[in-house]
Design a protein around this motif. Structure first.
Motif, PDB file in Angstrom:
ATOM      1  N   GLN A 180      31.719  37.934  39.355  1.00  0.00           N
ATOM      2  CA  GLN A 180      32.929  37.228  39.794  1.00  0.00           C
ATOM      3  C   GLN A 180      33.828  38.157  40.612  1.00  0.00           C
ATOM      4  O   GLN A 180      34.361  37.776  41.657  1.00  0.00           O
ATOM      5  CB  GLN A 180      33.696  36.720  38.564  1.00  0.00           C
ATOM      6  N   LEU A 181      34.020  39.373  40.132  1.00  0.00           N
ATOM      7  CA  LEU A 181      34.901  40.318  40.810  1.00  0.00           C
ATOM      8  C   LEU A 181      34.335  40.729  42.162  1.00  0.00           C
ATOM      9  O   LEU A 181      35.074  40.847  43.151  1.00  0.00           O
ATOM     10  CB  LEU A 181      35.113  41.552  39.926  1.00  0.00           C
ATOM     11  N   SER A 184      34.815  37.852  44.640  1.00  0.00           N
ATOM     12  CA  SER A 184      36.201  37.765  45.093  1.00  0.00           C
ATOM     13  C   SER A 184      36.501  38.817  46.154  1.00  0.00           C
ATOM     14  O   SER A 184      37.182  38.548  47.147  1.00  0.00           O
ATOM     15  CB  SER A 184      37.146  37.935  43.899  1.00  0.00           C
ATOM     16  N   ARG A 270      45.295  35.929  43.508  1.00  0.00           N
ATOM     17  CA  ARG A 270      44.050  36.093  42.741  1.00  0.00           C
ATOM     18  C   ARG A 270      43.230  37.242  43.317  1.00  0.00           C
ATOM     19  O   ARG A 270      42.690  38.076  42.572  1.00  0.00           O
ATOM     20  CB  ARG A 270      43.227  34.807  42.741  1.00  0.00           C
ATOM     21  N   TRP A 274      42.228  40.385  40.944  1.00  0.00           N
ATOM     22  CA  TRP A 274      40.824  40.664  40.643  1.00  0.00           C
ATOM     23  C   TRP A 274      40.371  41.963  41.289  1.00  0.00           C
ATOM     24  O   TRP A 274      39.546  42.683  40.717  1.00  0.00           O
ATOM     25  CB  TRP A 274      39.946  39.494  41.082  1.00  0.00           C
ATOM     26  N   ALA A 314      43.006  40.630  33.333  1.00  0.00           N
ATOM     27  CA  ALA A 314      41.832  39.825  32.992  1.00  0.00           C
ATOM     28  C   ALA A 314      42.201  38.706  32.020  1.00  0.00           C
ATOM     29  O   ALA A 314      41.631  37.608  32.072  1.00  0.00           O
ATOM     30  CB  ALA A 314      40.741  40.714  32.396  1.00  0.00           C
ATOM     31  N   TYR A 317      43.079  35.118  33.384  1.00  0.00           N
ATOM     32  CA  TYR A 317      42.076  34.299  34.059  1.00  0.00           C
ATOM     33  C   TYR A 317      40.938  33.986  33.093  1.00  0.00           C
ATOM     34  O   TYR A 317      40.337  34.897  32.501  1.00  0.00           O
ATOM     35  CB  TYR A 317      41.516  35.036  35.282  1.00  0.00           C
ATOM     36  N   LEU A 320      37.629  35.825  33.357  1.00  0.00           N
ATOM     37  CA  LEU A 320      37.579  37.238  32.976  1.00  0.00           C
ATOM     38  C   LEU A 320      38.043  37.473  31.545  1.00  0.00           C
ATOM     39  O   LEU A 320      38.211  38.618  31.124  1.00  0.00           O
ATOM     40  CB  LEU A 320      38.459  38.062  33.933  1.00  0.00           C
TER      41      LEU A 320
END
Length: 344
Positions: A180-181, A184, A270, A274, A314, A317, A320
């Motif tokens: 995910q990170l 992003s 965001r 992130w 984290a 969200y 996370l």
């Protein structure tokens, strides 16, 4: 062995400085100026007329050419970097302008933070706007590199420093969070990225503030990376409302410079949050490695602050949240004893 190597290099450096400055070696005062997390060392060189900084970068471990290349890019863009007075690429020596001894970390306080960060944000915006990433010949901040940096957290912090071997479920959670990170980061506009744009690498200068250092690892990458390095600094923390104000000012600046569209502005918070989690996972891993591999325990004191950023951000969200819970439930209760044991 390391001390002998350093002594030999210092003697060679002194000879080169005497030749370059056309001064007898015994008339030059050479004293340690600073060191960093790499193999580089810095010396302040003083003679009757001036102060300069000598960089010692052992060629077997470091290469001074990226520093010289990025210095030219930043200088052309209008960012204040140390002038290069002389170079000895073969031996890994550079003779640089001296920005003095007042880093942002030394000077920052409640009353001057707005002014100092205003200057730092302006310099960052200048670099992002003016440096042509297509012509700059800088490596990309790739998916592989982003992911490998976060693995440092697992290998050096969780396993080596804390003695916590993740089970299969935890590894799946970490892999998902890392994916995910990384996604992003890669969806953001690409710009020049310093990679260590924080209070230890910004020097307060009388003109052209700040003087920017330690830029040799620059890449082309996410637009929020250097901003989060600056505002969620591993070495100094600020209240959230102040960070929000600085982030909003920078976002507006990027929009005015046509580096962010309206839709991208909506994603900026965001992206910023992130990106910070990604960077801080890397930083905790590096701080741990510096202690365990390189015998540099001083960075351990910065781990609690950096972990707190990860836990707090984290936790905001859902994607996370597992990372936040891992720190809350398994890591932070053990951390004081772990750090105490490793500082001895």
């Amino acid at each position: 062995m390391m001390a002998d190597t350093h002594d030999t290099r210092l003697a060679t450096l002194r000879q080169w400085l005497a030749f370059t400055l056309r001064r007898p070696g015994d008339t030059l005062l050479i004293s340690p100026a600073s060191s960093d997390a790499s193999f580089r060392r810095y010396f302040r060189v003083t003679d009757e007329t001036q102060n300069l900084i000598a960089m010692d970068a052992p060629p077997s471990h470091e290469d001074v050419k990226p520093f010289m290349h990025v210095a030219r890019l930043l200088e052309k863009a209008g960012v204040h970097t140390p002038g290069i007075h002389a170079d000895n690429i073969k031996d890994g020596f550079l003779l640089l302008e001296d920005f003095g001894s007042h880093s942002y970390l030394d000077l920052l306080n409640e009353s001057n933070a707005d002014a100092l960060y205003h200057d730092a944000i302006n310099a960052l915006a200048t670099a992002q706007r003016a440096i042509d990433i297509e012509a700059g010949d800088l490596p990309p901040y790739s998916k592989t590199l982003l992911h490998r940096e976060m693995e440092l957290f697992v290998e050096w912090f969780l396993v080596e420093l804390c003695g916590l071997e993740p089970d299969n479920e935890t590894r799946r959670m970490l892999f998902g969070a890392f994916q995910q990170l990384t996604g992003s980061a890669l969806e953001q506009p690409r710009v020049f990225v310093h990679r260590d744009y924080h209070s230890r690498n910004l020097m307060h200068t009388a003109t052209g503030n700040p003087g920017v250092l330690d830029f040799q690892d620059a890449v082309v990458g996410p637009i929020t990376y250097d901003l989060v390095s600056l505002l969620r600094d591993c070495y100094i923390a600020w209240p959230q409302h102040r960070i929000d104000g600085w982030v909003d000012a920078f976002r507006q600046r990027l929009h005015e410079d046509a580096l962010l569209s309206n839709s991208q502005c909506a994603s900026f918070t965001r992206w910023f949050d992130w990106m910070g989690v990604q960077r801080h996972l890397k930083a905790v891993g590096i701080f741990s490695r510096l202690k365990l591999r390189d015998n540099k325990p001083g960075y351990l004191q910065d781990i609690p602050r950096t972990l707190n950023y990860i836990r707090e951000i984290a936790g905001r969200y859902q994607e996370l949240s597992g990372l936040s819970l891992l720190l809350e439930n398994r890591v932070l209760p053990l951390l004081p004893d772990i750090l105490l044991e490793n500082q001895q």
